[in-house]
Design a protein around this motif. Structure first.
Motif, PDB file in Angstrom:
ATOM      1  N   PRO A   6     -73.394  40.793  76.406  1.00 14.43           N
ATOM      2  CA  PRO A   6     -73.868  39.451  76.053  1.00 14.43           C
ATOM      3  C   PRO A   6     -72.916  38.392  76.601  1.00 14.43           C
ATOM      4  O   PRO A   6     -71.720  38.618  76.745  1.00 14.43           O
ATOM      5  CB  PRO A   6     -73.879  39.452  74.525  1.00 14.43           C
ATOM      6  CG  PRO A   6     -72.931  40.533  74.139  1.00 14.43           C
ATOM      7  CD  PRO A   6     -72.976  41.544  75.242  1.00 14.43           C
ATOM      8  N   PRO A   7     -73.459  37.221  76.933  1.00 13.40           N
ATOM      9  CA  PRO A   7     -72.595  36.151  77.446  1.00 13.40           C
ATOM     10  C   PRO A   7     -71.643  35.677  76.357  1.00 13.40           C
ATOM     11  O   PRO A   7     -71.934  35.781  75.169  1.00 13.40           O
ATOM     12  CB  PRO A   7     -73.580  35.048  77.832  1.00 13.40           C
ATOM     13  CG  PRO A   7     -74.787  35.311  76.993  1.00 13.40           C
ATOM     14  CD  PRO A   7     -74.845  36.806  76.798  1.00 13.40           C
ATOM     15  N   PRO A   8     -70.478  35.154  76.750  1.00 10.61           N
ATOM     16  CA  PRO A   8     -69.546  34.652  75.731  1.00 10.61           C
ATOM     17  C   PRO A   8     -70.151  33.450  75.017  1.00 10.61           C
ATOM     18  O   PRO A   8     -70.923  32.696  75.604  1.00 10.61           O
ATOM     19  CB  PRO A   8     -68.305  34.258  76.533  1.00 10.61           C
ATOM     20  CG  PRO A   8     -68.780  34.091  77.921  1.00 10.61           C
ATOM     21  CD  PRO A   8     -69.978  34.972  78.092  1.00 10.61           C
ATOM     22  N   ARG A  88     -65.706  32.915  63.335  1.00 17.86           N
ATOM     23  CA  ARG A  88     -66.650  33.585  64.204  1.00 17.86           C
ATOM     24  C   ARG A  88     -66.729  35.053  63.821  1.00 17.86           C
ATOM     25  O   ARG A  88     -65.722  35.742  63.725  1.00 17.86           O
ATOM     26  CB  ARG A  88     -66.196  33.444  65.654  1.00 17.86           C
ATOM     27  CG  ARG A  88     -67.194  34.031  66.597  1.00 17.86           C
ATOM     28  CD  ARG A  88     -66.999  33.509  67.962  1.00 17.86           C
ATOM     29  NE  ARG A  88     -67.224  32.059  67.924  1.00 17.86           N
ATOM     30  CZ  ARG A  88     -67.009  31.276  68.937  1.00 17.86           C
ATOM     31  NH1 ARG A  88     -66.537  31.744  70.048  1.00 17.86           N
ATOM     32  NH2 ARG A  88     -67.241  29.990  68.858  1.00 17.86           N
ATOM     33  N   ARG A  89     -67.933  35.541  63.653  1.00 21.43           N
ATOM     34  CA  ARG A  89     -68.134  36.941  63.306  1.00 21.43           C
ATOM     35  C   ARG A  89     -68.543  37.708  64.566  1.00 21.43           C
ATOM     36  O   ARG A  89     -69.275  37.189  65.399  1.00 21.43           O
ATOM     37  CB  ARG A  89     -69.223  37.065  62.249  1.00 21.43           C
ATOM     38  CG  ARG A  89     -68.800  36.456  60.921  1.00 21.43           C
ATOM     39  CD  ARG A  89     -69.992  36.407  59.964  1.00 21.43           C
ATOM     40  NE  ARG A  89     -69.666  35.631  58.788  1.00 21.43           N
ATOM     41  CZ  ARG A  89     -69.826  34.336  58.681  1.00 21.43           C
ATOM     42  NH1 ARG A  89     -70.256  33.641  59.683  1.00 21.43           N
ATOM     43  NH2 ARG A  89     -69.526  33.718  57.568  1.00 21.43           N
ATOM     44  N   PRO A  90     -68.107  38.940  64.693  1.00 20.86           N
ATOM     45  CA  PRO A  90     -68.530  39.718  65.859  1.00 20.86           C
ATOM     46  C   PRO A  90     -70.025  40.002  65.788  1.00 20.86           C
ATOM     47  O   PRO A  90     -70.583  40.162  64.695  1.00 20.86           O
ATOM     48  CB  PRO A  90     -67.716  41.002  65.765  1.00 20.86           C
ATOM     49  CG  PRO A  90     -67.287  41.094  64.347  1.00 20.86           C
ATOM     50  CD  PRO A  90     -67.206  39.685  63.829  1.00 20.86           C
ATOM     51  N   PRO A  91     -70.707  40.051  66.927  1.00 18.42           N
ATOM     52  CA  PRO A  91     -72.157  40.311  66.887  1.00 18.42           C
ATOM     53  C   PRO A  91     -72.451  41.715  66.370  1.00 18.42           C
ATOM     54  O   PRO A  91     -71.677  42.639  66.571  1.00 18.42           O
ATOM     55  CB  PRO A  91     -72.594  40.148  68.341  1.00 18.42           C
ATOM     56  CG  PRO A  91     -71.352  40.343  69.136  1.00 18.42           C
ATOM     57  CD  PRO A  91     -70.214  39.891  68.263  1.00 18.42           C
ATOM     58  N   VAL A  92     -73.565  41.826  65.718  1.00 18.77           N
ATOM     59  CA  VAL A  92     -73.970  43.116  65.170  1.00 18.77           C
ATOM     60  C   VAL A  92     -74.480  43.975  66.324  1.00 18.77           C
ATOM     61  O   VAL A  92     -75.362  43.555  67.073  1.00 18.77           O
ATOM     62  CB  VAL A  92     -75.065  42.926  64.098  1.00 18.77           C
ATOM     63  CG1 VAL A  92     -75.554  44.256  63.576  1.00 18.77           C
ATOM     64  CG2 VAL A  92     -74.549  42.043  62.994  1.00 18.77           C
ATOM     65  N   PRO A  93     -73.934  45.177  66.523  1.00 16.88           N
ATOM     66  CA  PRO A  93     -74.410  46.011  67.631  1.00 16.88           C
ATOM     67  C   PRO A  93     -75.828  46.508  67.358  1.00 16.88           C
ATOM     68  O   PRO A  93     -76.179  46.767  66.204  1.00 16.88           O
ATOM     69  CB  PRO A  93     -73.414  47.163  67.672  1.00 16.88           C
ATOM     70  CG  PRO A  93     -72.819  47.213  66.311  1.00 16.88           C
ATOM     71  CD  PRO A  93     -72.869  45.812  65.771  1.00 16.88           C
TER      72      PRO A  93
END
Length: 97
Positions: A6-8, A88-93
């Motif tokens: 995914p893009p930053p 900021r939360r890490p994206p859910v895989p």
């Protein structure tokens, strides 16, 4: 075929402002908390004052220290809550089938 990463995330001005506000609340709250605790537990020098004057100054310093430590603790709590809200939360895989 693997998918592209995914893009930053784009920078966000409101998020940066909220993080700055959270940092300011935390630093200001810690400073006020330190000043209040110094007023509560510090010793007061009464050189050149009479007994009633010294007692009045000690009582006023104690009450002001109590109020400052309460307000400082509240600011620290508000700042930390705001920081938790805007971090900021890490994206859910994606789940594999």
């Amino acid at each position: 075929m693997p998918s592209a990463p995914p893009p930053p995330p784009k920078p966000s001005l409101p998020r940066a402002a909220a993080l700055g506000l959270a940092g300011g609340l935390l630093l200001g709250g810690l400073g006020l908390l330190a000043a209040g605790l110094r007023g509560l537990f510090g010793t007061l020098e009464c050189a050149g004052l009479s007994g009633p004057e010294c007692e009045l100054l000690q009582q006023a310093t104690h009450e002001l220290g109590r109020f400052q430590s309460l307000a400082g603790g509240a600011l620290v709590a508000l700042g930390s809550a705001l920081f938790v809200l805007v971090r900021r939360r890490p994206p859910v895989p994606p789940q594999a089938p």
